[in-house]
Motif scaffolding. Structure first.
Motif, PDB file in Angstrom:
ATOM      1  N   ALA A 117      -6.937   3.859   5.634  1.00 20.73           N
ATOM      2  CA  ALA A 117      -7.266   5.182   5.435  1.00 20.73           C
ATOM      3  C   ALA A 117      -8.263   5.711   6.771  1.00 20.73           C
ATOM      4  O   ALA A 117      -8.201   6.977   7.009  1.00 20.73           O
ATOM      5  N   ARG A 121      -6.267   8.678  10.318  1.00 18.97           N
ATOM      6  CA  ARG A 121      -7.000   9.540  10.444  1.00 18.97           C
ATOM      7  C   ARG A 121      -7.448   9.755  11.952  1.00 18.97           C
ATOM      8  O   ARG A 121      -8.525  10.386  12.269  1.00 18.97           O
ATOM      9  N   GLU A 155     -12.611  12.859   3.678  1.00 18.07           N
ATOM     10  CA  GLU A 155     -11.312  12.716   3.179  1.00 18.07           C
ATOM     11  C   GLU A 155     -11.256  11.064   2.890  1.00 18.07           C
ATOM     12  O   GLU A 155     -10.735  10.734   1.718  1.00 18.07           O
ATOM     13  N   SER A 158     -13.467  10.436  -0.171  1.00 17.32           N
ATOM     14  CA  SER A 158     -12.648  10.832  -1.713  1.00 17.32           C
ATOM     15  C   SER A 158     -11.426   9.962  -1.945  1.00 17.32           C
ATOM     16  O   SER A 158     -11.343   9.570  -3.061  1.00 17.32           O
ATOM     17  N   GLU A 159     -10.602   9.878  -1.088  1.00 16.46           N
ATOM     18  CA  GLU A 159      -9.278   8.681  -1.079  1.00 16.46           C
ATOM     19  C   GLU A 159      -9.645   7.454  -1.453  1.00 16.46           C
ATOM     20  O   GLU A 159      -9.208   7.122  -2.632  1.00 16.46           O
TER      21      GLU A 159
END
Length: 240
Positions: A117, A121, A155, A158-159
């Motif tokens: 994750a 990014r 992000e 949240s993920e």
């Protein structure tokens, strides 16, 4: 109003960020929260849908190392754990970790890792990931504006249903020497020294005592003071 040139510089500015991370269903966090020992992540690799992670377990005693290895083995979030000390020269890493260390290879499902994750990014780990007391500590570099960095961190939150705290940030313009004072500390020395700083041990009058810090870390006052003395000696030596 910023010029287009200044906006471009900001957009591509490389930053170094220090993150404190918690996320659910993570064996490294669950086991280090239960046991008074920590982990250093040297690398995580995926093969046939399984992650293999190389770690150094470290603690003040060999008994704590054994307890951590047992907790990892018994965790429902891991598939297999192997002790691999015999394949490495212990002198390469023991001085950078703690009084007692053990090299480990742990296999587990990608579902239980936050690594992808971050990396997907653009957050590139600059140092080995430190894990202790139920939290991961990441030092990453990323080439993006601060607004974009914040968006990407949101992000990840949240993920992964993660709690992420930015504990420090500096740009390439920052004098690196300002942040390198603790690079020669062992992991345990750095943990103790950073806790002492956060809790106000070095303020005057002191906000906490050595006994308070020792209780937080579940170690003796003598052991805590030994870690602080060694950390202070190394830092003062770098400032000569």
């Amino acid at each position: 109003m910023a010029s287009s040139h200044e906006q471009t510089q900001e957009q591509y500015q490389t930053s170094q960020i220090t993150l404190k991370v918690w996320h659910p269903d993570c064996w490294t966090l669950e086991t280090t929260e239960r046991v008074n020992a920590g982990l250093i992540t040297h690398g995580v690799y995926q093969h046939d849908g399984i992650l293999s992670g190389r770690f150094t377990a470290y603690a003040d005693t060999t008994e704590a190392i054994r307890e951590l290895a047992q907790a990892i083995e018994e965790s429902p979030l891991t598939d297999e754990i192997k002790c691999i000390n015999e394949y490495f020269n212990p002198s390469l890493r023991t001085g950078a970790a703690g009084n007692a260390t053990q090299e480990l290879l742990v296999e587990y499902e990608p579902t239980y890792s936050i690594h992808d994750a971050f990396v997907s990014r653009g957050f590139v780990p600059e140092e080995e990931i430190r894990i202790h007391d139920g939290y991961e500590y990441w030092t990453v570099i990323v080439a993006a504006s601060r607004g974009t960095i914040q968006q990407r961190l949101d992000e990840v939150r949240s993920e992964m249903d993660a709690e992420i705290t930015v504990e420090g940030m500096k740009s390439a313009r920052t004098d690196a020497a300002e942040s390198n004072q603790s690079t020669q500390l062992s992991e345990r020395q750095r943990e103790v020294f950073e806790l002492a700083q956060r809790e106000g041990y070095y303020t005057w009058p002191r906000d906490c005592s050595a006994s308070d810090l020792a209780d937080q870390l579940d170690i003796s006052k003598t052991t805590l003071l030994e870690h602080l003395r060694k950390a202070e000696s190394k830092i003062l030596g770098q400032l000569d």
